[in-house]
Write a protein that holds these residues in place. Sequence first.
Motif, short mmCIF file in Angstrom:
data_model
loop_
_atom_site.label_atom_id
_atom_site.label_comp_id
_atom_site.label_asym_id
_atom_site.label_seq_id
_atom_site.Cartn_x
_atom_site.Cartn_y
_atom_site.Cartn_z
N HIS A 171 -31.84 2.71 85.19
CA HIS A 171 -32.67 3.21 86.29
C HIS A 171 -31.74 3.74 87.39
O HIS A 171 -30.82 3.05 87.80
N VAL A 172 -32.02 4.95 87.86
CA VAL A 172 -31.28 5.55 88.96
C VAL A 172 -32.20 5.49 90.18
O VAL A 172 -33.34 5.94 90.12
N TYR A 173 -31.69 4.90 91.26
CA TYR A 173 -32.46 4.71 92.48
C TYR A 173 -31.90 5.56 93.61
O TYR A 173 -30.70 5.75 93.71
N ARG A 174 -32.79 6.05 94.48
CA ARG A 174 -32.37 6.63 95.75
C ARG A 174 -32.57 5.52 96.77
O ARG A 174 -33.67 5.03 96.98
N ASP A 175 -31.46 5.08 97.35
CA ASP A 175 -31.50 3.99 98.30
C ASP A 175 -31.94 4.47 99.68
O ASP A 175 -31.97 5.68 99.94
N THR A 176 -32.26 3.54 100.56
CA THR A 176 -32.78 3.89 101.88
C THR A 176 -31.78 4.67 102.72
O THR A 176 -32.18 5.39 103.63
N ASP A 177 -30.49 4.56 102.42
CA ASP A 177 -29.48 5.31 103.17
C ASP A 177 -29.21 6.69 102.56
O ASP A 177 -28.32 7.40 102.99
N GLY A 178 -29.94 7.04 101.50
CA GLY A 178 -29.78 8.34 100.86
C GLY A 178 -28.81 8.34 99.71
O GLY A 178 -28.70 9.32 98.99
N SER A 179 -28.08 7.24 99.51
CA SER A 179 -27.14 7.16 98.39
C SER A 179 -27.90 6.86 97.11
O SER A 179 -29.08 6.55 97.13
N LEU A 180 -27.21 6.96 95.99
CA LEU A 180 -27.79 6.64 94.69
C LEU A 180 -27.17 5.35 94.17
O LEU A 180 -26.01 5.06 94.43
#
Length: 85
Positions: free
Chosen positions: A35-44
């Motif tokens: 699973h690839v996530y976009r984190d709340t800081d914009g990073s992956l």
Amino acid sequence: MTVTSIAAFAAASSVSPPAPVIVRTLPTGAGADVHVYRDTDGSLSSECTGCGEYAWTLRITREFAQEHAATCLRRPRPLTGLQAA
């Protein structure tokens, strides 16, 4: 000087931080998923449901996750506890 733990601050806060959002799921050869996530800081970040590898960096790319999905040979881990419910 006052020191407050992050856990105490989080417990006192009534607002939860936004959760990471899944932007892509890549199957592995053994039937698990990366699973690839976009984190709340914009990073992956990425997490493999087979081997459990978690990767995070400001420069992680989808290609990194694709490479892991292509090489991971671990079968999906069984669900336990609350996840199984």
